[in-house]
Design a protein around this motif. Structure first.
Motif, PDB file in Angstrom:
ATOM      1  N   GLY A 212      41.910  -5.909  -4.869  1.00 20.82           N
ATOM      2  CA  GLY A 212      42.394  -4.559  -4.637  1.00 20.82           C
ATOM      3  C   GLY A 212      43.816  -4.384  -5.155  1.00 20.82           C
TER       4      GLY A 212
ATOM      5  N   ASP B 134      34.411  -5.656   6.424  1.00 21.72           N
ATOM      6  CA  ASP B 134      33.634  -5.837   5.208  1.00 21.72           C
ATOM      7  C   ASP B 134      32.589  -4.730   5.131  1.00 21.72           C
TER       8      ASP B 134
ATOM      9  N   VAL C 123      28.258  -2.162  -4.023  1.00 24.58           N
ATOM     10  CA  VAL C 123      29.625  -2.658  -4.008  1.00 24.58           C
ATOM     11  C   VAL C 123      29.918  -3.245  -2.632  1.00 24.58           C
TER      12      VAL C 123
ATOM     13  N   ASN D 222      36.796  -6.465  -3.998  1.00 25.19           N
ATOM     14  CA  ASN D 222      35.515  -5.773  -4.093  1.00 25.19           C
ATOM     15  C   ASN D 222      34.675  -6.424  -5.183  1.00 25.19           C
TER      16      ASN D 222
ATOM     17  N   THR E  57      32.958  -4.771  -0.250  1.00 25.68           N
ATOM     18  CA  THR E  57      34.406  -4.606  -0.176  1.00 25.68           C
ATOM     19  C   THR E  57      34.956  -5.214   1.109  1.00 25.68           C
ATOM     20  N   ARG E  58      36.161  -5.785   1.011  1.00 25.15           N
ATOM     21  CA  ARG E  58      36.852  -6.287   2.212  1.00 25.15           C
ATOM     22  C   ARG E  58      38.200  -5.595   2.356  1.00 25.15           C
TER      23      ARG E  58
ATOM     24  N   MET F  72      42.667  -2.715   0.732  1.00 25.13           N
ATOM     25  CA  MET F  72      41.497  -3.297   0.086  1.00 25.13           C
ATOM     26  C   MET F  72      41.895  -4.637  -0.525  1.00 25.13           C
TER      27      MET F  72
END
Length: 231
Positions: free
Chosen positions: A93, A21, A51, A64, A53-54, A61
Motif C-alpha cells: 500500500g 483482511d 483482490v 493487496n 487486502t490487509r 493499507m
C-alpha cells in the motif's frame, strides 16, 4: 452460467497488532455443456477476479494481492475436477510505503493449476490441487510449484433463519516458502438458501507464512473473527 461473488472481512491479531483482511471478488460462468437430464453434471468455463487486502491498526493499507484466472471445471456425481490458468500479483500500500520506507519487490505468478474434489454424504468435501508457475518474478525464481488440500463440512440444504454449523480446514505448501505448512481452520455458523446465497460467521485460526506475496517469507500466526457472504 451465472455469477458467484464473495465478500470477506477478517478481524485478526496478525503480526501482534489488530488487522483487517478483506477479500472481494467474483466468478462468472462463461460457457456450460451438460446433459439435458442432469444440470449438475458437465463442463463449465469460468472467469474470476479477486483482490485480497490487509489494513493495519491505523487503517493503512499494508498490502493487496490481485488474483485472476480462467478455470475449466467438470462435475459428475460426487466428483469435481478443475484445470485452470491463474495469475497473481502482489503490491504494498502507498501509505504503508510512505510511513515505513518499505520497498516493494516484484511478485508475480502465472500458473497452471489442476484440482480434484469429492463429496461424501453430500455434506463433506475433500479437495486438493497442484499448481506450477510457468512465469514468475525473479524473487520466486525456480521455486515454481505449490500444493493445496483441505476439507470442509457444510450441509447443502436451506437452513432457514436458525442456520447450521460448518467447519473447514485448509493447508497450503509453496516451494518459494520452503514448503512451510500454511494452515487455516474455520469453525462457525452458516445461513444458506440451497447454496446460492450463503452468510457465515466464523472463528478463524491461521499459522504459517504470510498469505500476502510481499511478505511471503515472514511468519504469521493469528486468531480472528470472519464475516463471509457469498451470492
Amino acid at each position: 452460467t451465472g455469477v458467484q461473488t464473495c465478500a470477506l472481512p477478517i478481524f485478526t491479531n496478525a503480526v501482534d497488532q489488530s488487522t483487517i483482511d478483506t477479500a472481494i471478488g467474483g466468478e462468472f460462468g462463461l460457457f456450460r455443456v451438460h446433459p439435458s437430464e442432469n444440470y449438475n453434471e458437465g463442463f463449465q468455463l469460468d472467469g474470476f477476479a479477486a483482490v485480497f487486502t490487509r489494513f493495519d491498526e491505523r487503517r493503512r493499507m499494508v498490502a493487496n494481492d490481485f488474483r485472476a484466472g480462467v478455470p475449466l471445471t467438470y462435475a459428475s456425481g460426487p466428483w469435481q475436477g478443475k484445470l485452470s490458468y491463474e495469475h497473481l500479483s502482489s503490491h504494498l500500500g502507498d501509505e504503508y510505503i510512505q510511513a515505513t520506507g518499505a520497498v516493494q519487490v516484484p511478485y508475480v505468478r502465472d500458473e497452471v493449476v489442476f484440482g480434484l474434489a469429492r463429496y461424501f454424504w453430500d455434506q463433506l468435501r475433500l479437495y486438493g490441487q497442484a499448481g506450477y508457475a510457468f512465469h514468475t518474478s525473479a524473487i520466486i525464481g525456480g521455486k515454481r510449484d505449490r500444493f493445496d488440500w483441505g476439507l470442509e463440512w457444510s450441509r447443502r440444504c436451506p437452513t432457514g433463519w436458525k442456520g447450521q454449523p460448518f467447519a473447514a480446514l485448509d493447508m497450503d505448501l509453496r516451494a518459494d516458502q520452503d514448503y512451510n505448512a500454511n494452515t487455516t481452520v474455520q469453525i462457525g455458523w452458516q445461513w444458506s438458501n440451497m447454496g446460492y446465497l450463503s452468510g457465515r460467521i466464523a472463528f478463524e485460526y491461521y499459522n504459517g507464512r504470510s498469505p500476502f506475496g510481499q511478505f511471503a517469507l515472514l511468519n504469521n500466526d493469528w486468531y480472528g473473527v470472519a464475516f463471509l457472504y457469498d451470492w
